[in-house]
Design an enzyme around this catalytic site. Structure first.
Site, PDB file in Angstrom:
ATOM      1  N   ASP A 314     -23.519 -12.234 -28.254  1.00 58.54           N
ATOM      2  CA  ASP A 314     -23.677 -11.746 -27.017  1.00 58.54           C
ATOM      3  C   ASP A 314     -22.496 -11.854 -25.952  1.00 58.54           C
ATOM      4  O   ASP A 314     -21.974 -12.738 -26.234  1.00 58.54           O
ATOM      5  CB  ASP A 314     -24.981 -12.066 -26.549  1.00 58.54           C
ATOM      6  CG  ASP A 314     -25.688 -11.559 -25.428  1.00 58.54           C
ATOM      7  OD1 ASP A 314     -25.054 -10.116 -25.214  1.00 58.54           O
ATOM      8  OD2 ASP A 314     -26.665 -11.894 -24.645  1.00 58.54           O
ATOM      9  N   PHE A 489     -26.803  -8.876 -21.681  1.00 59.48           N
ATOM     10  CA  PHE A 489     -27.798  -7.863 -22.324  1.00 59.48           C
ATOM     11  C   PHE A 489     -27.107  -7.178 -23.506  1.00 59.48           C
ATOM     12  O   PHE A 489     -27.210  -5.840 -23.807  1.00 59.48           O
ATOM     13  CB  PHE A 489     -28.381  -7.007 -21.538  1.00 59.48           C
ATOM     14  CG  PHE A 489     -28.912  -7.369 -20.209  1.00 59.48           C
ATOM     15  CD1 PHE A 489     -29.443  -8.918 -19.993  1.00 59.48           C
ATOM     16  CD2 PHE A 489     -28.712  -6.743 -19.023  1.00 59.48           C
ATOM     17  CE1 PHE A 489     -29.811  -9.317 -18.904  1.00 59.48           C
ATOM     18  CE2 PHE A 489     -29.256  -7.239 -17.862  1.00 59.48           C
ATOM     19  CZ  PHE A 489     -29.779  -8.606 -17.839  1.00 59.48           C
ATOM     20  N   HIS A 490     -26.202  -7.965 -24.341  1.00 61.21           N
ATOM     21  CA  HIS A 490     -25.514  -7.207 -25.477  1.00 61.21           C
ATOM     22  C   HIS A 490     -25.702  -7.759 -26.660  1.00 61.21           C
ATOM     23  O   HIS A 490     -24.756  -8.066 -27.544  1.00 61.21           O
ATOM     24  CB  HIS A 490     -23.886  -7.161 -25.125  1.00 61.21           C
ATOM     25  CG  HIS A 490     -23.588  -6.355 -23.987  1.00 61.21           C
ATOM     26  ND1 HIS A 490     -22.366  -6.318 -23.217  1.00 61.21           N
ATOM     27  CD2 HIS A 490     -24.274  -5.358 -23.275  1.00 61.21           C
ATOM     28  CE1 HIS A 490     -22.246  -5.579 -22.438  1.00 61.21           C
ATOM     29  NE2 HIS A 490     -23.342  -5.064 -22.189  1.00 61.21           N
ATOM     30  N   PRO A 491     -26.694  -7.981 -27.289  1.00 58.17           N
ATOM     31  CA  PRO A 491     -26.865  -8.733 -28.479  1.00 58.17           C
ATOM     32  C   PRO A 491     -26.626  -7.808 -29.712  1.00 58.17           C
ATOM     33  O   PRO A 491     -27.114  -6.901 -29.762  1.00 58.17           O
ATOM     34  CB  PRO A 491     -28.614  -9.307 -28.493  1.00 58.17           C
ATOM     35  CG  PRO A 491     -28.925  -8.210 -27.594  1.00 58.17           C
ATOM     36  CD  PRO A 491     -28.000  -8.102 -26.459  1.00 58.17           C
TER      37      PRO A 491
END
Length: 554
Positions: A314, A489-491
């Site tokens: 992330d 918010f980039h998993p």
């Protein structure tokens, strides 16, 4: 448990990938397609007003409301971990930034998978296939600085609308000038393969409204008789049969639809597009995952796949805040009823102003030090500040300069806590877990100070509010980064693809689950390494490519 009629394709998750897949697979009227979404239809008004992300994140109506485990690198803190729960998935609550990443990301995927279809040149075709870029409106095709046409790199007439932001801020323009004074050149296109530079982000909006995946790929096709869309429906587990050679084949799923238990069957494939958190969760609940984990939860093992849920990556943003003067910021615009009314009226009549804002307006990509071959930092600069997401804006004028390490070396995991499908999984990103990530965090905060110290910013008299100028050493800055950082918010990466002989890869290069028939994963979880930028549009590209393979039976 009641069984219903069969479908040819079952797509789980109506987010960035699932909406496009449903569109492409149902284009053939002979294909019976079911799209399953856990959330509601995207009728909540705040989904469509760009600033409405403030009311969608942390709202159980549109967000799964996940949280991370306490993290050592964050000094024991937990973070909220928003995931979209509505038609459109995360595109209904995200920052709307259109970003592909860097060409090297995709060339690296091609090396890691042994599949040339993943290289930049081939992925570019998939990006362009669904683009509708505003610079190509009305037959325009502007020339780039290198003499090439804009259409060489961008598409028009597709479903995924890309527009210029409908506002600018003096203080952000000053930051761009200051960044240029440090050697970061200005750019008007972050999506040409090398996103180095500073400029305003392009956004997924149409005329001042959010443009989510549901509007783009579903609205025009909902009347197709061969497409069924279920909302408020969650997958409890997948079901399996055996082929003649003893190989497990995914035969369907057990669904909880509005409290009713339904079993569905598929004749061709189940496609998980539930995202980097829920796709590994569904696999583990279905008996595909690390054997020891599954046994401990009382789940029968269908396939011992130790890599399911591992490799979580992330982007962690470090939120430096500076007080400023002699300029307007959103803090000062919203500190009175009159200011709020003006903002509302501007959006009502012009679809512009602060209510049309994405969470971040100005961006920059650069290197944390001269030894880096490519930009490894991304900035999101905002004309506002607050202590933490969901809290009130500060009562003083300020900007937030968020910076994140694009290529973190820390790795985390997603693991079910029980066999109960309704229980959230354990999410442990393990931020700042490596010496390299901590060093880049310290270097990035120093770089922020360098930019803010340039002549172009001095009219605004910037004063460092967070982390505080008194902190100077690598150790101090890395610790402070842990105190003020939050997820962007980039998993990705939890069901990664790879070569057939790669034991850490769950999927083959065409995104089929290795060792299981009739089951594919198409979402952010398939990324072997995170892209160098925001992840929403790369996921749509992945789905575009996968849809062609699926339809061709590849």
């Amino acid at each position: 448990m009641s069984a219903i009629s069969e479908f040819d394709y079952v797509v789980v998750g109506a987010g960035s990938a699932g909406c496009l897949l449903a569109n492409r697979l149902s284009a053939n009227p002979d294909n019976r397609v079911l799209l399953i979404e856990a959330g509601d239809p995207d009728t909540y008004p705040w989904i469509h007003i760009p600033v409405g992300y403030l009311y969608c994140i942390g709202n159980a109506r549109t967000d799964w409301m996940y949280q991370t485990e306490p993290a050592k690198g964050l000094n024991g803190r937990t973070l909220i971990y928003p995931r979209g729960k509505a038609l459109g998935g995360c595109t209904s609550i995200n920052g709307m930034i259109y970003m592909r990443g860097q060409a090297r990301d995709y060339d690296n995927w091609a090396k890691l998978t042994g599949e040339d279809a993943w290289n930049w040149e081939n992925c570019l075709k998939d990006f362009k296939a669904h683009e509708d870029h505003y610079r190509l409106d009305n037959g325009a095709d502007p020339k780039r600085a290198d003499g090439s046409n804009f259409s060489d790199l961008h598409g028009h007439g597709g479903e995924w609308r890309i527009e210029k932001q409908r506002l600018s801020w003096e203080v952000l323009d000053s930051f761009a000038d200051a960044a240029e004074q440090t050697g970061i050149e200005k750019t008007d296109d972050f999506n040409a393969g090398d996103n180095s530079g500073v400029g305003y982000f392009d956004v997924n909006q149409r005329k001042g409204w959010r443009w989510n995946a549901s509007k783009a790929f579903l609205n025009s096709i909902k009347s197709r008789p061969n497409l069924t869309i279920w909302t408020r429906s969650t997958v409890d587990s997948l079901t399996f049969a055996q082929s003649k050679d003893g190989k497990a084949i995914c035969s369907g799923a057990r669904i909880n639809k509005d409290g009713s238990k339904i079993e569905i069957r598929t004749t061709i494939e189940v496609i998980l597009s539930a995202g980097a958190i829920n796709s590994p969760k569904i696999l583990q609940l279905s008996g595909i995952g690390p054997a020891d984990l599954l046994k401990s939860k009382g789940i029968d093992i269908v396939l011992d796949a130790p890599a399911v849920g591992e490799n979580l990556q992330d982007h962690l943003q470090i939120r430096a805040i500076y007080k400023v003067s002699n300029t307007r910021t959103l803090n000062t615009l919203t500190n009175s009823l009159v200011g709020k009314v003006k903002i509302g009226l501007e959006y009502m009549f012009k679809r512009s102003g602060p209510m049309s804002m994405s969470p971040s307006q100005l961006g920059a990509f650069t290197r944390s030090d001269a030894d880096k071959e490519h930009a490894n930092l991304e900035y999101h600069i905002q004309p506002l500040s607050l202590e933490a997401f969901g809290e009130d804006l500060h009562d003083f004028p300020a900007i937030t300069v968020s910076v994140c390490n694009l290529n973190p070396t820390s790795r985390g995991h997603v693991r079910i806590k029980s066999a109960d499908p309704s229980e959230p999984p354990e999410i442990a990103p393990n931020y700042l877990d490596t010496d390299e990530d901590r060093k880049i965090a310290a270097d990035s905060l120093r770089q922020v100070r360098d930019i803010m110290g340039q002549n172009a910013m001095q009219h605004h008299e910037p004063i460092e509010y967070k982390p505080g100028i008194q902190y100077q050493s690598d150790e101090e800055l890395a610790k402070l980064a842990g105190d003020i950082a939050s997820t962007i918010f980039h998993p990705v990466g939890t069901v990664k693809m790879g070569k057939e002989d790669d034991p850490t890869a769950v999927l083959d290069p065409h995104l089929r689950v290795k060792g299981i028939g009739g089951l594919r994963v198409v979402d952010a979880s398939i990324m072997p390494e995170i892209t160098s930028g925001n992840t929403s549009s790369p996921i749509i590209m992945i789905a575009e490519k996968a849809s062609r393979w699926i339809l061709a039976g590849q």
